[in-house]
Scaffold this active site. Structure first.
Site, PDB file in Angstrom:
ATOM      1  NE  ARG A   1     -26.423  42.075  -1.670  1.00 23.49           N
ATOM      2  CZ  ARG A   1     -26.929  42.685  -2.730  1.00 23.49           C
ATOM      3  NH1 ARG A   1     -28.205  42.497  -3.056  1.00 23.49           N
ATOM      4  NH2 ARG A   1     -26.181  43.475  -3.478  1.00 23.49           N
TER       5      ARG A   1
ATOM      6  CG  HIS B   1     -22.472  42.294  -5.518  1.00 22.95           C
ATOM      7  ND1 HIS B   1     -23.523  41.412  -5.611  1.00 22.95           N
ATOM      8  CD2 HIS B   1     -22.940  43.487  -5.976  1.00 22.95           C
ATOM      9  CE1 HIS B   1     -24.584  42.036  -6.117  1.00 22.95           C
ATOM     10  NE2 HIS B   1     -24.255  43.299  -6.334  1.00 22.95           N
TER      11      HIS B   1
ATOM     12  CG  ASP C   1     -34.290  48.201  -4.954  1.00 22.75           C
ATOM     13  OD1 ASP C   1     -34.386  49.123  -5.768  1.00 22.75           O
ATOM     14  OD2 ASP C   1     -33.210  47.796  -4.507  1.00 22.75           O
TER      15      ASP C   1
ATOM     16  CG  ASP D   1     -28.806  50.933  -4.576  1.00 26.72           C
ATOM     17  OD1 ASP D   1     -29.134  49.888  -3.979  1.00 26.72           O
ATOM     18  OD2 ASP D   1     -28.781  51.037  -5.820  1.00 26.72           O
TER      19      ASP D   1
ATOM     20  CG  PHE E   1     -26.197  45.676 -12.471  1.00 25.66           C
ATOM     21  CD1 PHE E   1     -25.819  46.802 -13.178  1.00 25.66           C
ATOM     22  CD2 PHE E   1     -26.783  44.617 -13.159  1.00 25.66           C
ATOM     23  CE1 PHE E   1     -26.022  46.883 -14.549  1.00 25.66           C
ATOM     24  CE2 PHE E   1     -26.990  44.683 -14.530  1.00 25.66           C
ATOM     25  CZ  PHE E   1     -26.603  45.814 -15.232  1.00 25.66           C
TER      26      PHE E   1
ATOM     27  CG  HIS F   1     -31.742  53.625  -7.549  1.00 24.00           C
ATOM     28  ND1 HIS F   1     -32.636  53.427  -8.586  1.00 24.00           N
ATOM     29  CD2 HIS F   1     -31.606  52.413  -6.947  1.00 24.00           C
ATOM     30  CE1 HIS F   1     -33.018  52.173  -8.616  1.00 24.00           C
ATOM     31  NE2 HIS F   1     -32.412  51.538  -7.625  1.00 24.00           N
TER      32      HIS F   1
END
Length: 429
Positions: A65, A310, A153, A306, A324, A233
């Site tokens: 991030r 958040h 991605d 993955d 997501f 994934h």
């Protein structure tokens, strides 16, 4: 500086053996019996009695991030979380701001990774400008800048022609093209797997063909271009079968599966809870069993988390509005050991290979093995004592996981990166 790991059970040559391991500076110096008698001037001794000693785990799919979204995660918190989970090498995704779609943007992110990274961070470059456009990046320039693979991605490449040209460029520079497989025209606003549970919860579903239809296209393009095509994934039984067939036809395809798709299904979603919203979504039990079969027969090459942190606000409320993603760096090994090794689905040897050696080999990384001369990337795990996954133990900024509160074995005790201890959970007497 010399460090000795003694009394542990080492994972060597796909077997477990009681030996010592000596580290000098950043490399493994020697492996053998009673090394303390053979070598002098040892600065630190780590007693690994009751622990397994493995190559540092390799996770080719994490989201850190930074830059752009540091409120979710930073390079430092994300890489410390990786070390907490026993990972010593990660592949960091490019959905950042700015996107690493130019040499200048890439080099700035690489500088940040080097400054704040607590593990080895391999940085992905984007495939197209802004990660969602149809304009290809400078593949050769980004490879020279240090990109280890290319991916968009978070976004599937929607146009076949763009994917074809991207594959030709990736093949030309001899780097993997890593694909988030998702046909946007088939999404129809879905937030979880299409099925009985979605209907009962009144939520729009995501069909399996969102993934498998685009995968079928990509596999034909990969055959034509000869690129090393890697699927992120994988989640559906149809995708597993397509990859199995493609491998049988000599197509250079590899793929990964995430822990949550191996351990959970849409039937585990009992209420409209944002922590269960992930992309791809949790699928059916038939899909989950097909993923396990794919691991066992070699169709699926590796496990990757993955890790997608958040903020708490972004995961609150309905799945309709939630972001997501699910975190995974800190829980992957212990959950998989507890729910797949202790139950007899996988052997411990298979799990370690899937989480260390295989991803390293697939992406040509100098890690994944314990051998003299190799970088001293080493993890120590306790597989004998039960622990509880507690939110207070997370190092990641992201707490967005449905696995909090689970009873697990296989907790990380020590993680060493280039001979330096980056995570240490040893009890001080």
């Amino acid at each position: 500086m010399k460090k000795l790991i003694k009394n542990g059970t080492l994972f060597l040559n796909h077997t477990f053996t009681q030996q010592d391991l000596l580290i000098e500076d950043d490399k493994i110096k020697a492996i053998g019996i009673d090394l303390a008698d053979e070598f002098s001037d040892i600065d630190l001794i780590i007693d690994a009695e009751g622990l397994i000693v493995t190559p540092g785990l390799v996770d080719v799919h994490v989201h850190y991030r930074e830059p752009g979204f540091e409120y979710k995660e930073t390079i430092k918190t994300g890489s410390l979380a990786a070390a907490h989970g026993g990972f010593t090498t990660v592949g960091a995704m490019p959905n950042l701001d700015p996107v690493p779609d130019t040499v200048a943007h890439f080099e700035e992110i690489k500088r940040r990774n080097k400054k704040d990274g607590q593990v080895h961070i391999q940085q992905y470059a984007a495939i197209t400008k802004d990660r969602t456009s149809e304009e290809l990046v400078d593949f050769e320039g980004l490879k020279k800048a240090g990109a280890f693979a290319f991916t968009n991605d978070g976004s599937g490449i929607q146009t076949a022609g763009t994917m074809y040209l991207a594959m030709k460029e990736a093949a030309r520079v001899k780097l993997p093209l890593v694909s988030h497989v998702e046909d946007n025209s088939l999404l129809f606003g879905g937030v979880m797997n299409e099925g009985v549970r979605a209907k009962n919860l009144g939520l729009p579903g995501i069909m399996g063909i969102v993934e498998s239809s685009q995968l079928a296209r990509d596999l034909m393009l990969a055959q034509k271009t000869g690129v090393h095509y890697h699927m992120c994934h994988v989640s559906t039984k149809e995708s597993v079968e397509l990859i199995r067939i493609a491998k049988g036809h000599g197509i250079n395809v590899t793929c990964e599966v995430s822990p949550h798709h191996l351990l959970l299904t849409d039937s585990d979603i009992h209420m409209d809870n944002g922590n269960y919203k992930m992309n791809p979504p949790l699928r059916t039990e038939d899909d989950r069993l097909a993923l396990i079969e794919g691991l066992l027969d070699g169709t699926i090459d590796m496990i990757a988390t993955d890790h997608a942190p958040h903020s708490e606000e972004e995961k609150q409320g309905s799945m309709i509005d939630a972001a997501f993603g699910i975190t995974g760096s800190e829980t992957a090994f212990s959950l998989l050991y507890t729910k797949m090794v202790k139950t007899g689905i996988l052997t411990l040897t298979q799990l370690i290979i899937l989480m260390s050696e295989n991803p390293a080999k697939t992406f040509n990384l100098e890690s994944g093995l314990l051998e003299p001369g190799m970088m001293a990337d080493i993890s120590l795990f306790d597989i004998s004592h039960e622990q509880t996954i507690r939110e207070s133990d997370y190092i990641s900024k992201g707490k967005n996981t449905s696995f909090t509160g689970q009873k697990i074995y296989g907790t990380t005790i020590v993680t060493m990166v280039s001979g330096e201890i980056k995570y240490d959970n040893r009890k001080v007497e």
